[in-house]
Scaffold this motif. Structure first.
Motif, PDB file in Angstrom:
ATOM      1  N   ARG A   1       0.936  -1.135  -0.023  1.00 35.35           N
ATOM      2  CA  ARG A   1      -0.092  -0.099   0.125  1.00 35.35           C
ATOM      3  C   ARG A   1       0.929   1.341  -0.116  1.00 35.35           C
TER       4      ARG A   1
ATOM      5  N   PRO B   1      -1.852   1.104   9.008  1.00 35.69           N
ATOM      6  CA  PRO B   1      -0.427   0.943   8.637  1.00 35.69           C
ATOM      7  C   PRO B   1       0.317  -0.233   8.909  1.00 35.69           C
ATOM      8  N   ASP B   2       0.946  -0.739   8.105  1.00 40.54           N
ATOM      9  CA  ASP B   2       1.873  -1.920   8.559  1.00 40.54           C
ATOM     10  C   ASP B   2       3.088  -2.099   7.717  1.00 40.54           C
ATOM     11  N   ARG B   3       3.873  -3.319   7.837  1.00 39.79           N
ATOM     12  CA  ARG B   3       5.062  -3.575   7.374  1.00 39.79           C
ATOM     13  C   ARG B   3       4.888  -3.618   5.682  1.00 39.79           C
ATOM     14  N   TYR B   4       3.689  -3.835   5.235  1.00 40.00           N
ATOM     15  CA  TYR B   4       3.687  -4.017   3.706  1.00 40.00           C
ATOM     16  C   TYR B   4       3.338  -2.445   3.246  1.00 40.00           C
ATOM     17  N   THR B   5       3.259  -1.473   4.180  1.00 41.65           N
ATOM     18  CA  THR B   5       3.044  -0.030   3.727  1.00 41.65           C
ATOM     19  C   THR B   5       4.097   0.948   3.370  1.00 41.65           C
ATOM     20  N   ALA B   6       3.910   1.574   2.315  1.00 41.43           N
ATOM     21  CA  ALA B   6       4.811   2.638   2.289  1.00 41.43           C
ATOM     22  C   ALA B   6       4.239   3.979   2.423  1.00 41.43           C
ATOM     23  N   PHE B   7       4.964   5.032   3.233  1.00 40.09           N
ATOM     24  CA  PHE B   7       4.406   6.111   3.654  1.00 40.09           C
ATOM     25  C   PHE B   7       5.064   7.337   3.087  1.00 40.09           C
TER      26      PHE B   7
ATOM     27  N   ALA C   1       3.561   6.673  11.116  1.00 44.14           N
ATOM     28  CA  ALA C   1       4.220   5.999  10.284  1.00 44.14           C
ATOM     29  C   ALA C   1       5.425   5.085  11.032  1.00 44.14           C
TER      30      ALA C   1
ATOM     31  N   CYS D   1       6.569   1.044   9.071  1.00 41.42           N
ATOM     32  CA  CYS D   1       6.027   0.871   7.526  1.00 41.42           C
ATOM     33  C   CYS D   1       7.493   0.773   6.850  1.00 41.42           C
TER      34      CYS D   1
ATOM     35  N   ILE E   1       9.626   4.824   4.343  1.00 45.35           N
ATOM     36  CA  ILE E   1       9.074   6.330   5.091  1.00 45.35           C
ATOM     37  C   ILE E   1       9.652   7.311   4.392  1.00 45.35           C
TER      38      ILE E   1
END
Lengths: 228, 114
Positions: free
Chosen positions: A76, A134-140, A157, A162, A165
């Protein structure tokens, strides 16, 4: 392959749950395995590796040729700031299969006219972000330049882990940002995780070029993690 | 979920959702998956192509080099109900009229969706 199996696979994907479709290549018999259901599976070792790397692979289960078609949650992208760069970034994100959400409390910026086909939330990040989990599969990515908006978002974040970041701003702007976040209790190691100035150094000038550099940095971080 | 864009790049989510939707609409459907690659291959292991009985397709197993041949084989798979394992590449030039210009080799598994 049964339609019911395909439907179940699509349900797992939609719920952001890791799942593997395991097919016996000789008989085409197929089954779904989740990370929770690994224990005792004849292909457990290969499945564990597939879930870790996100890479599908052929494997031998005893003397049976097996194909592991692994599906880890799609990455994400959460963008803070409905700015010019975000317009290009949101459009490009679709092509590389990043599921993009945009947050900006300034309603004049966050309009569907400027951002067709993007999930838009016209709220402050400390309200809008936590429900997105938001999790470790998330780009922020924080792009507003405004500490009132970016800082609380970066706080969420960093705590959520994330995998990428990034924050827009010059070295000077970023140095001040680091001072504020350090004062809020973040360690040097936490803060080193923020990519700033944001994006790969390709000399990007236009908003679309900056979006390319950000996207390239996100992809690089994502793939390197899987290579290791 | 966004709808597949005509002529656009299909995402993995769109390909798998399309396979389900086509089957639910009563069409014959096959799913092709890249199971192995050797050397330089255009699409990674796990890439999917969904095909219906009339040769409509979405997705990609080779970036365009061998899709035509996979679609033809998939129509057979839909008709017979029997899965097939296909191989394309330089080494198979005599067996196949199509190959991969990049010099790689790929194995593709085609299964019917019942």
């Amino acid at each position: 392959m049964d339609l019911a199996l395909l439907s179940a696979l699509n349900r797992h994907r939609a719920a952001r749950e890791a799942v593997a479709l395991v097919t016996d290549l000789a008989s085409a018999a197929a089954r779904l395995v989740t990370p929770e259901g690994l224990a005792g599976d004849p292909a457990a070792e290969a499945l564990a590796e597939a879930f870790r790397t996100g890479k599908s692979m052929k494997s031998m289960a005893g003397d049976r040729e097996t194909f592991i078609d692994v599906h880890v949650p799609p990455v994400r992208l959460i963008v803070i700031g409905a700015v010019h760069i975000s317009q290009a970034l949101a459009e490009m994100a679709r092509l590389v299969e990043l599921d993009c959400t945009l947050i900006d409390p300034r309603e004049a910026f966050a309009t569907p006219e400027r951002f067709p086909n993007v999930r838009l939330i016209a709220e402050w990040p400390d309200v809008a972000l936590p429900p997105l989990k938001p999790d470790r599969y998330t780009a922020f990515v924080a792009l507003t330049h405004d500490p009132k908006i970016d800082d609380p978002a970066l706080t969420v974040a960093l705590r959520a882990g994330c995998f990428y970041i990034g924050a827009l701003g010059s070295r000077k702007t970023h140095a001040k940002r680091l001072e504020r976040l350090a004062a809020a209790g973040f360690s040097e190691r936490d803060l080193a995780r923020i990519h700033a100035p944001i994006g790969l150094d390709i000399g990007a000038v236009s908003p679309a070029e900056i979006a390319v550099s950000i996207l390239a940095e996100i992809i690089g971080t994502q793939r390197q993690r899987r290579r290791s | 979920m966004s709808e597949p864009v005509a002529g656009g790049l299909a995402t993995e989510t769109e390909i798998l959702a399309t396979a389900e939707a086509w089957r639910k609409a009563g069409r014959g459907v096959a799913l092709a998956t890249v199971t192995e690659t050797w050397g330089s291959a255009p699409r990674p292991v796990g890439s999917h192509l969904v095909i219906d009985g009339e040769g409509n397709f979405l997705g990609s197993v080779s970036g365009g080099c061998v899709e035509g041949a996979v679609v033809t084989e998939a129509i057979d798979v839909i008709a017979s109900g029997v899965p097939k394992r296909l191989e394309f590449g330089v080494a198979d030039e005599t067996a196949w009229r199509v190959g991969l210009s990049c010099g790689g080799r790929i194995a593709v598994h085609v299964v019917p969706v019942n």
